[in-house]
Structures are given as structure tokens and as C-alpha cells.
Design a protein around this motif. Structure first.
Motif, PDB file in Angstrom:
ATOM      1  N   ARG A 190       0.835  -1.197   0.000  1.00 61.68           N
ATOM      2  CA  ARG A 190       0.000   0.000   0.000  1.00 61.68           C
ATOM      3  C   ARG A 190       0.876   1.256   0.000  1.00 61.68           C
ATOM      4  NH1 ARG A 190      -5.461   0.790   1.570  1.00 61.68           N
ATOM      5  NH2 ARG A 190      -5.606  -1.139   2.785  1.00 61.68           N
ATOM      6  N   VAL A 191       0.952   1.916  -1.143  1.00 57.60           N
ATOM      7  CA  VAL A 191       1.711   3.167  -1.245  1.00 57.60           C
ATOM      8  C   VAL A 191       0.796   4.378  -1.157  1.00 57.60           C
ATOM      9  CG1 VAL A 191       3.589   2.144  -2.570  1.00 57.60           C
ATOM     10  CG2 VAL A 191       1.630   3.099  -3.782  1.00 57.60           C
ATOM     11  N   GLY A 192      -0.502   4.158  -1.240  1.00 55.99           N
ATOM     12  CA  GLY A 192      -1.477   5.240  -1.126  1.00 55.99           C
ATOM     13  C   GLY A 192      -2.826   4.682  -0.737  1.00 55.99           C
ATOM     14  N   ALA A 196     -11.113   6.333   3.812  1.00 55.92           N
ATOM     15  CA  ALA A 196     -11.651   5.230   4.607  1.00 55.92           C
ATOM     16  C   ALA A 196     -11.198   3.900   4.015  1.00 55.92           C
ATOM     17  CB  ALA A 196     -13.175   5.307   4.652  1.00 55.92           C
ATOM     18  N   PRO A 197      -9.900   3.599   4.097  1.00 53.36           N
ATOM     19  CA  PRO A 197      -9.395   2.378   3.449  1.00 53.36           C
ATOM     20  C   PRO A 197      -9.877   1.118   4.159  1.00 53.36           C
ATOM     21  CG  PRO A 197      -7.689   3.370   4.799  1.00 53.36           C
ATOM     22  CD  PRO A 197      -8.838   4.327   4.812  1.00 53.36           C
ATOM     23  N   ASN A 230      -3.859   1.520  -8.961  1.00 53.56           N
ATOM     24  CA  ASN A 230      -2.901   0.987  -9.940  1.00 53.56           C
ATOM     25  C   ASN A 230      -1.488   0.976  -9.373  1.00 53.56           C
ATOM     26  OD1 ASN A 230      -2.121   0.019 -12.538  1.00 53.56           O
ATOM     27  ND2 ASN A 230      -1.403   2.067 -13.049  1.00 53.56           N
ATOM     28  N   LYS A 231      -1.118   2.031  -8.645  1.00 53.93           N
ATOM     29  CA  LYS A 231       0.207   2.083  -8.035  1.00 53.93           C
ATOM     30  C   LYS A 231       0.357   1.003  -6.969  1.00 53.93           C
ATOM     31  CE  LYS A 231       0.887   7.031  -8.876  1.00 53.93           C
ATOM     32  NZ  LYS A 231       0.939   8.388  -8.274  1.00 53.93           N
ATOM     33  N   ASN A 232      -0.703   0.770  -6.181  1.00 54.75           N
ATOM     34  CA  ASN A 232      -0.648  -0.290  -5.168  1.00 54.75           C
ATOM     35  C   ASN A 232      -0.478  -1.660  -5.825  1.00 54.75           C
ATOM     36  OD1 ASN A 232      -0.932   1.491  -3.016  1.00 54.75           O
ATOM     37  ND2 ASN A 232      -3.153   1.271  -2.904  1.00 54.75           N
ATOM     38  N   ALA A 233      -1.201  -1.872  -6.924  1.00 52.94           N
ATOM     39  CA  ALA A 233      -1.077  -3.153  -7.632  1.00 52.94           C
ATOM     40  C   ALA A 233       0.324  -3.337  -8.199  1.00 52.94           C
ATOM     41  CB  ALA A 233      -2.114  -3.230  -8.747  1.00 52.94           C
ATOM     42  N   MET A 234       0.903  -2.264  -8.701  1.00 48.48           N
ATOM     43  CA  MET A 234       2.281  -2.334  -9.207  1.00 48.48           C
ATOM     44  C   MET A 234       3.241  -2.696  -8.088  1.00 48.48           C
ATOM     45  SD  MET A 234       2.381   0.941 -11.814  1.00 48.48           S
ATOM     46  CE  MET A 234       4.129   0.713 -12.161  1.00 48.48           C
TER      47      MET A 234
END
Length: 377
Positions: A167-169, A173-174, A270-274
């Protein structure tokens, strides 16, 4: 020396049975109590459980459990436990505590007494005249008192198991990664079927589904507090990581899509998936739920839409659910699973669920609505 130890996989309220099934799948015999799953296992279970448990919060060692109504009881019973089996001569062992409905209600005093008792035991066993150096591996001790019963545990995980490392972002309310994994495991989705999350936020449900779909251990890309413990040894950790690598099915094809109305959240997802190494396995789209286009049969929607707190307008949330229900009613072969605290969900979605399960998303009481699709052969 007895090789088996008693482990506790802690769980969010309502997820104990899911965690217990995971423990059973790893080959151990679980016993459920409120918020905890107990099981006896060899020390090799510590790295395996930390790597593989998708829905547990932590993995702890139960060092001892006894009745304690006085500080003397607490001190002597703590000192009688075999702390040297777990804590190395240079180990750092901070003590945390909690007390509920117990005569020993002063948590700071209980912490101090347990700390002193462990130190005396270890100095005696290691032949130390002065204080313990505590400049080595970390062993977080917890003393938990419930109705005068003291439970002393060691945390093997370190950071909570929901912290996978990808998790980069995140949004406002994640959804916790452990809860997202539970939402997938509570369905009968298999990686051969398409899966969509139309309210994906930072992408946690699609990412956890992809990890499950390719049988990737959720803890594969992070570190754990017990990796430096002599009790386990580096070779057992190496074996556990190698087992995880061998069992991963990177060739499994997946059809997983995450969409959200907020293009910023889609970018974060998308960044988290990367970061998780799954960018090629998940499709991300920016769209409203009413524009959701479904072309396949026999798929699954698994989602955690806004409850109202995040939008602040109950009518807007109701309209959102109404549009969502209208789309999905056109695809009766699809199974739909929705976690929400919105009290008018059924009425606005327009259909009674096949099943409903109470879960807690953090401290928010929610319902997990389950609509089973009529499969098309």
C-alpha cells in the motif's frame, strides 16, 4: 523439551471462523474463542502462519495462563514460566498490558511486575549479575488480564499482518487488507471466474483477490519481528519462504477489474497493484457504477461501497445503491457480495439477499449482503 507451542491467531470480531479455516488449511487444529484462534503446533508454524494467514491480525505465542488476584501471584507465576526458551540473552522485551474486570486493574503496575519477573528469571538462567542488555532481537510481551485470569503472550508478527507492504497510497476510509481478503474468502469465487469491484477505492479487494487467485502468500514481501529469534532460526524462515514461492501459481490467468468514480483513487489503486507485482493481472477503470459494462456470465462482484460517512449525503448514497442494483439485476448469473453499514441498502438495491452476515469494519458494524447468481452453463 516439548517441541509444540501454543499459538494464537488474533482476529477481528466476526472473522474468527475464517481465520480458523485458514489455520486448518495449514494443517493445524484450531480452537475458537472471542477474537482469537488457538492451536498447538511446532515452531515451524510461526513463519508459515505469518506468511500465509490472510485474515488474521497477528500471530502470538501463549507463554502461560494462570489466575492472578494479587501482585505476588502475578510475579511468581510469571517467573515460573520458561522465558529462556523464547527470549535470547540479549533480547529486548518491552511489556504491554490490559486489564478487564480484574482485581489487578492497574495496567502500569502489572506491566512493571511482569517486566521485573521476566528479567529475574532470565538473569538467573543466563547467569547474569547485572541488568539484561536488551540490545538484540525484539520480543514484545503482553500481559492481558480478564476476570482475574492472566495470559502472557509474545508477538511474533511485529507490524499487523494487514500490512502486506504494497500500500503506497489510500483514500479517506481504506479497507484493511485482512478484511478485504476475508470478503473474498467468504464467497465461493474461484480464479477461473471474473471478478469486479465497482467501488474499488485504493484497490484492496481486487489486489487481495489476485493474491488469492494465484495462491501468493500475503506476507511474502514483508518482514516479521520473529525472523531474528533463536527459537525459530533462519533456516526455518528460509524454508517457509521457499514453500511460499513453490506454491505460488503465477501462471493462473485472472479476470479482475477494479473501477471507481474518482480517477485519483484509480491511479492510487494501480500504483498499489504495481507495488504488489500484480499490475498485469488487474484492470483499472474510472467510471460511475451506472456505466458498468458486464459482458461475461457467471462472475462475481465483491465490493465495499461508500456508507454515507464518506459522502455525507444519505440520498446520494441511496441513489448510488439504486443504480448499482439496477445494473446487477440485468446480470442474474452474477453473484454479488456487498459490505456496507447503510441501513437502507436492501430497499435501495431493490432485492433481498440470499444471506447476510454481520461483520465489523474497524469499529463500524456492517452487514455483508450476499446474492447468489443463477449460473449459466
Amino acid at each position: 523439551m516439548k517441541q509444540d507451542i501454543t499459538l494464537i491467531a488474533t482476529a477481528a470480531m466476526g472473522l474468527e471462523s475464517v481465520v480458523a479455516q485458514e489455520v486448518k488449511n495449514l494443517g493445524y487444529d484450531p480452537r475458537i474463542e472471542n477474537g482469537s484462534v488457538f492451536f498447538n503446533a511446532p515452531v515451524t508454524a510461526i513463519p508459515r502462519c505469518n506468511l500465509w494467514l490472510r485474515t488474521a491480525d497477528r500471530v502470538k505465542i501463549l507463554v502461560g495462563q494462570f489466575e492472578a488476584t494479587t501482585f505476588d501471584d502475578l510475579f511468581e507465576a510469571t517467573k515460573a514460566l520458561p522465558w529462556e526458551r523464547y527470549i535470547s540473552e540479549d533480547g529486548a522485551f518491552p511489556v504491554q498490558g490490559k486489564s478487564v474486570k480484574s482485581q489487578l486493574h492497574s495496567v502500569p503496575d502489572c506491566q512493571a511486575i511482569v517486566k521485573k519477573s521476566i528479567a529475574e528469571r532470565l538473569k538467573l538462567k543466563y547467569g547474569l549479575a547485572s541488568r539484561m542488555p536488551e540490545n538484540g532481537p525484539l520480543y514484545k510481551v503482553e500481559v492481558a488480564l480478564l476476570k482475574d485470569t492472566a495470559s502472557l503472550t509474545l508477538d511474533t508478527s511485529g507490524a499487523g499482518l494487514h500490512k502486506r507492504g504494497y500500500r503506497v497510497g489510500q483514500g479517506d476510509a481504506p479497507l484493511k487488507e485482512t478484511m478485504a481478503a476475508a470478503l473474498v474468502l467468504l464467497t465461493n469465487w474461484k480464479p477461473d471466474f471474473p471478478l469486479i469491484d465497482p467501488f474499488c477505492g485504493s484497490g484492496t479487494i481486487p489486489i487481495e483477490a489476485a493474491l488469492i487467485g494465484q495462491n501468493i502468500a500475503p506476507g511474502f514481501n514483508r518482514e516479521f519481528a520473529s525472523e531474528g529469534w533463536n527459537l525459530i532460526g533462519s533456516s526455518k524462515w528460509d524454508q517457509a519462504f521457499q514453500e511460499a514461492e513453490n506454491l505460488a501459481n503465477y501462471d493462473q490467468k485472472l479476470s479482475i477489474t477494479g473501477s471507481d468514480i474518482d480517477h485519483n483513487m484509480v491511479s492510487i489503486a494501480n500504483k498499489n497493484a504495481m507495488e504488489a507485482g500484480l499490475s498485469d493481472l488487474i484492470s483499472w477503470k474510472q467510471m460511475q457504477v451506472r456505466d458498468l459494462s458486464i459482458k461475461e456470465n457467471n462472475g462475481y462482484v465483491i465490493t465495499n461501497p461508500p456508507y454515507g460517512e464518506r459522502i455525507g449525503d444519505k440520498k446520494k448514497v441511496g441513489d448510488l445503491y439504486q443504480a448499482f442494483g439496477h445494473v446487477m439485476q440485468q446480470h442474474p448469473s452474477w453473484s454479488v457480495y456487498v459490505l456496507t453499514a447503510f441501513d437502507e441498502f436492501e430497499a435501495r438495491y431493490g432485492q433481498k439477499p440470499t444471506k447476510k452476515r454481520k461483520l465489523f469494519n474497524g469499529f463500524i458494524r456492517t452487514d455483508y449482503y450476499q446474492y447468489f447468481g443463477k449460473k449459466i452453463n
